[in-house]
Every structure is written in C-alpha cells, then in structure tokens.
Design a protein around this motif. Structure first.
Motif, PDB file in Angstrom:
ATOM      1  N   GLY A  44       2.742 -48.293 -18.791  1.00 53.60           N
ATOM      2  CA  GLY A  44       3.266 -46.964 -18.530  1.00 53.60           C
ATOM      3  C   GLY A  44       4.561 -47.069 -17.752  1.00 53.60           C
ATOM      4  O   GLY A  44       4.722 -47.958 -16.909  1.00 53.60           O
ATOM      5  N   SER A  45       5.458 -46.163 -18.025  1.00 52.47           N
ATOM      6  CA  SER A  45       6.752 -46.153 -17.346  1.00 52.47           C
ATOM      7  C   SER A  45       6.580 -45.860 -15.864  1.00 52.47           C
ATOM      8  O   SER A  45       5.805 -44.978 -15.477  1.00 52.47           O
ATOM      9  CB  SER A  45       7.658 -45.095 -17.975  1.00 52.47           C
ATOM     10  OG  SER A  45       8.851 -44.958 -17.235  1.00 52.47           O
ATOM     11  N   CYS A  46       7.326 -46.567 -15.048  1.00 52.69           N
ATOM     12  CA  CYS A  46       7.341 -46.315 -13.602  1.00 52.69           C
ATOM     13  C   CYS A  46       8.232 -45.120 -13.264  1.00 52.69           C
ATOM     14  O   CYS A  46       8.027 -44.463 -12.249  1.00 52.69           O
ATOM     15  CB  CYS A  46       7.850 -47.550 -12.857  1.00 52.69           C
ATOM     16  SG  CYS A  46       6.790 -48.978 -13.033  1.00 52.69           S
ATOM     17  N   GLU A  47       9.220 -44.840 -14.102  1.00 53.13           N
ATOM     18  CA  GLU A  47      10.171 -43.768 -13.829  1.00 53.13           C
ATOM     19  C   GLU A  47       9.871 -42.457 -14.553  1.00 53.13           C
ATOM     20  O   GLU A  47      10.287 -41.402 -14.097  1.00 53.13           O
ATOM     21  CB  GLU A  47      11.594 -44.212 -14.202  1.00 53.13           C
ATOM     22  CG  GLU A  47      12.170 -45.281 -13.298  1.00 53.13           C
ATOM     23  CD  GLU A  47      11.711 -46.688 -13.652  1.00 53.13           C
ATOM     24  OE1 GLU A  47      11.716 -47.542 -12.750  1.00 53.13           O
ATOM     25  OE2 GLU A  47      11.336 -46.939 -14.807  1.00 53.13           O
ATOM     26  N   LYS A  48       9.198 -42.523 -15.690  1.00 47.79           N
ATOM     27  CA  LYS A  48       8.951 -41.317 -16.486  1.00 47.79           C
ATOM     28  C   LYS A  48       7.448 -41.156 -16.696  1.00 47.79           C
ATOM     29  O   LYS A  48       6.836 -41.935 -17.426  1.00 47.79           O
ATOM     30  CB  LYS A  48       9.665 -41.402 -17.829  1.00 47.79           C
ATOM     31  CG  LYS A  48      11.164 -41.442 -17.699  1.00 47.79           C
ATOM     32  CD  LYS A  48      11.830 -41.405 -19.048  1.00 47.79           C
ATOM     33  CE  LYS A  48      13.323 -41.432 -18.868  1.00 47.79           C
ATOM     34  NZ  LYS A  48      13.988 -40.444 -19.677  1.00 47.79           N
ATOM     35  N   ALA A  49       6.876 -40.147 -16.092  1.00 54.14           N
ATOM     36  CA  ALA A  49       5.425 -39.944 -16.130  1.00 54.14           C
ATOM     37  C   ALA A  49       4.892 -39.704 -17.537  1.00 54.14           C
ATOM     38  O   ALA A  49       3.718 -39.957 -17.798  1.00 54.14           O
ATOM     39  CB  ALA A  49       5.043 -38.771 -15.229  1.00 54.14           C
TER      40      ALA A  49
END
Length: 99
Positions: A44-49
């Motif tokens: 999962g992206s750390c910046e985009k939920a």
C-alpha cells in the motif's frame, strides 16, 4: 544475476482501502493455486491512502497472461476487482539485473 521469471506490477486506486485489502486476501489465495504462480507481494502507498500495488511473480509470461484471463472469470477474484476504482498501471516486466 537475472532470473527467467516475470514480474507483474499492478497499481490501483480503491475507494475503501480496508475492504479492498480484505478482498485482495481472498484473491491472493485463489491466484496462489494458478499454474506458474511464484509469489505475490501486496503493498500500500505510504503517501496516498487510496493507492495499492500488487507485485506478482510468475514462472513465464504465458503463465502471467493466462492468469490475467482466468481472474476475469474467477469468483474468488471478483470482489477485489469490484473494489478497484481505477487501474493506474498493469504491466509485465522481465528482470534484467538484481543484487
């Protein structure tokens, strides 16, 4: 070092990340039984939920393409497909270098 396997990278947008993650778990179990399957890394992206990515390793490009057709008909994969709002990238890659 190179390998003969193929890496499939899918980057997707989802509306409900927890629901998509649960559906993805079911999809992973189904796909793990497909011919030519090696591994699946779900991230999962750390910046985009709302962004998820899947890195699936296959023995061959043919196995990857065959699996791509099969998931469209697999009822265990359907909830994950339904959870995906948009596919940003879906591509197959051959490993050229590795350390």
């Amino acid at each position: 070092m190179t390998t003969e396997s193929i890496l499939e990278l899918a980057v997707c947008i989802v509306a409900d990340r927890p629901a998509a993650a649960a559906a993805r778990q079911r999809a992973m179990q189904a796909v793990s039984q497909y011919p030519g399957f090696i591994s699946w890394r779900a991230v999962g992206s750390c910046e985009k939920a709302d962004m998820l990515a899947d890195l699936v390793e296959w023995e061959t490009l043919d196995a990857a393409k065959s699996a791509g057709e099969r998931v469209r008909r697999d009822p265990d994969f359907a909830p994950y497909m339904a959870a995906i709002s948009a596919v940003m990238l879906m591509q197959h890659f051959a490993v050229e270098q590795q350390i």
